[in-house]
Design an enzyme around this catalytic site. Structure first.
Site, PDB file in Angstrom:
ATOM      1  N   LYS A  38     -41.551  67.197  -0.599  1.00 21.10           N
ATOM      2  CA  LYS A  38     -41.861  66.061  -1.486  1.00 21.10           C
ATOM      3  C   LYS A  38     -41.910  64.777  -0.652  1.00 21.10           C
ATOM      4  O   LYS A  38     -40.890  64.224  -0.276  1.00 21.10           O
ATOM      5  CB  LYS A  38     -40.793  65.943  -2.577  1.00 21.10           C
ATOM      6  N   CYS A  44     -35.782  52.915  10.871  1.00 20.96           N
ATOM      7  CA  CYS A  44     -34.350  53.033  10.602  1.00 20.96           C
ATOM      8  C   CYS A  44     -33.547  52.718  11.863  1.00 20.96           C
ATOM      9  O   CYS A  44     -32.389  52.335  11.781  1.00 20.96           O
ATOM     10  CB  CYS A  44     -34.022  54.419  10.085  1.00 20.96           C
ATOM     11  N   GLU A  69     -30.304  61.519   6.185  1.00 12.47           N
ATOM     12  CA  GLU A  69     -30.505  60.462   7.173  1.00 12.47           C
ATOM     13  C   GLU A  69     -30.867  59.215   6.391  1.00 12.47           C
ATOM     14  O   GLU A  69     -31.844  59.220   5.643  1.00 12.47           O
ATOM     15  CB  GLU A  69     -31.625  60.818   8.160  1.00 12.47           C
ATOM     16  N   GLU A 125     -29.048  46.468   4.967  1.00 12.32           N
ATOM     17  CA  GLU A 125     -30.332  46.801   5.594  1.00 12.32           C
ATOM     18  C   GLU A 125     -31.459  46.072   4.864  1.00 12.32           C
ATOM     19  O   GLU A 125     -31.595  46.179   3.652  1.00 12.32           O
ATOM     20  CB  GLU A 125     -30.571  48.312   5.525  1.00 12.32           C
TER      21      GLU A 125
END
Ligand code: NAD
Length: 483
Positions: A170, A283, A249, A385
């Site tokens: 997905k 990331c 992750e 973040e």
């Protein structure tokens, strides 16, 4: 494009998603299929049905499949890179590099399929033999983000198939183009390999609908997820509650320390690269530059000078350094955090302006990279973040304070240092609380054949990539034999 790949057949979606180019929002890349819950359930059923046969496939079959896929990706890297740059907004050289990485990952795991390994161990009992082997987990659900639309799918799909698992994939909603192209390559290679229908399935669609099926369905043995912390926590809860294996992750707030003894050119190049390239949407991007007193002013000035030369423009135009932000939603988030930084008292030294049209007049989601100075560790721009080209500088009096600031974060993905001191480099490698440490290199940019992942709030479960990926995609069996 307007179809998902389920049980070996292209199946029309229930709706269509209009894929827009963030460099020029007038450019529609295509209409892509959106699956619903029922189609996701069909994909899971197909994967489940194929699992026994695929689990017994030979290493040669799996090598051939993955090697074929890797070769085709590499042969088409210019074309696929163009699609990637067009739908995600990273520059063409970055996009072609990502495609090449995806191809190399398939080649690497083709090799791993031929090296299943195992151990023969002496028993503590007389006359007994012990064998330790690895078997496929079964059906794996793979959920990916938008920022590496071909490399992240590759580093999940390739090891899954290499070790005999069946896949339901997905992808993120905003980048269906690369997912579809990869599935198309896989579908032909699977047919050529004579693999059973259902070994690999693509279901594009919403996380809360299609993704949720992968989390909840007991026929999915394991889920590998890359994305935001908030979604990751939901994924973990759902999987743990039903005993499914899970790997996450997630985000980062990666530090890059610059010491007085650093080579200024090396430090500036690494900071600008990992802070702003790929529009800061990695990331592993460095979003906190931690700079000691003796070099602080020279470093900040040099970074600001270099920023003036960065060309923000169409991702596919030659000479562009920074492409657009991926979409309207992410641009709004970046702008919100620039406002938060200002309100917190940080000094916006450079950039931060939204550019509504590029030099050719094309409307897009452009943002000039932003640099904050005079920031403190407690500010939200240093704790949360942002996931855009927004970087802050923290001042430290010496190495010890710099290391403490680097580790003062809920995240732990990558951590970097610029120094010419062997003593500090060695100490930093040992004491940085991160899964990956870089010395005199950008925090973003990693090899494809070694483990990737973080600590603390950045990751959960076994590492991805390299041979360590076997921890997630296989399960260990210990067999005892009395001769
Ligand atoms: P996201 O969490 O919004 O989405 C990731 C994926 O999860 C998408 O496919 C989405 O559709 C799906 N999803 C959303 N809700 C779901 C639900 N309820 N159930 C199941 N699936 C669901 O993340 P994003 O915005 O696509 O990606 C950006 C994030 O990814 C950033 O936080 C970034 O740091 C992170 N990221 C981490 C790594 C890493 O390896 N650590 C790599 C790349 C990106």
């Amino acid at each position: 494009m307007n179809a998902n790949y389920i049980a070996g057949a292209w199946t029309e979606g229930v709706r269509a998603y209009r894929n827009i180019n963030p460099s020029d929002t007038r450019d529609v890349i295509g209409e892509y299929a959106v699956a619903d819950r029922a189609q996701a359930l069909q994909a899971v059923a197909a994967a489940r049905a194929a699992a026994p046969a695929w689990g017994l496939s030979t290493p040669q079959q799996r090598f051939d499949l993955l090697d074929t896929v890797g070769s085709e990706i590499l042969a088409r890297k210019a074309e696929l890179g163009d699609l990637l740059a067009r739908e995600e907004g990273k520059t063409l050289p970055e996009a072609i590099g990502e495609v090449a990485r995806a191809g190399s990952i398939f080649k690497f795991f083709a090799g791993e399929a031929l090296r299943p390994g195992g151990e023969a161990v002496a028993s503590v009992r007389p006359g007994v033999g012990v064998e330790v082997t690895r078997e496929p987990v079964g059906v794996v659900g793979l959920i990916t983000p938008w920022n590496f639309p071909i490399a992240i799918p590759a580093w999940k799909i390739a090891p899954a198939l290499a070790w005999g698992n069946c896949v339901v994939f997905k992808p993120a909603e905003v980048v269906p183009g690369c997912a579809w192209a990869l599935a198309e390559i896989l579908s032909r290679a699977l047919a050529q390999a004579g693999a059973p229908a259902g070994v690999f399935n693509l279901v594009m669609g919403r996380g809360s609908e299609v993704g949720a099926v992968l989390l909840e369905d007991g026929r999915v043995d394991a889920v590998s997820f890359t994305g935001s912390v908030a979604t990751g926590q939901r994924v973990a809860q759902a999987c743990v509650s039903r005993g499914a294996k899970v790997q996450l992750e997630m985000g980062g707030k990666n530090p890059f320390v610059v010491l007085d003894d650093a080579d200024l050119g090396v430090a500036v190049a690494a900071a600008v690269n990992s802070g702003f390239f790929s529009t800061g949407q990695r990331c592993t991007a460095s979003s906190r530059l931690i700079v000691t007193d003796g070099i602080h002013d020279r470093f900040v000035q040099a970074v600001a000078e270099r920023m003036k030369t960065l060309r923000v423009d169409d991702a596919r135009k030659p000479g562009t350094d920074i492409g657009p932000v991926v979409d309207e939603h992410q641009l709004a988030q970046d702008v919100k955090y620039i406002g938060i930084g200002r309100d917190e008292g940080a000094r916006l030294l450079a950039g931060g302006e939204v550019i509504e049209r590029n030099p050719d007049g094309a409307p897009g989601f452009y943002l000039r990279p932003a640099l904050f100075t005079d920031t403190t560790a407690a500010m939200r721009i240093n704790r949360e973040e942002i996931f855009g080209p927004v970087v802050s500088v923290l001042r430290a009096k010496d190495y010890d304070e710099a290391l403490a600031l680097a580790n003062d974060t809920p995240f732990g993905l990558a951590s970097g240092i610029a120094t010419t001191s062997l003593k500090h480099a060695t100490h930093f490698k040992r004491h940085a609380q991160a899964g990956m440490v870089m010395v005199n290199l950008p925090t973003a940019g990693v090899d494809y054949h070694v483990p990737f992942g973080g600590r603390k709030g950045s990751s959960y479960g076994p590492r991805e990539q390299g041979r360590h990926a076997a921890e997630f995609y296989t399960t260990v069996k210990t067999a005892y034999t009395q001769a």
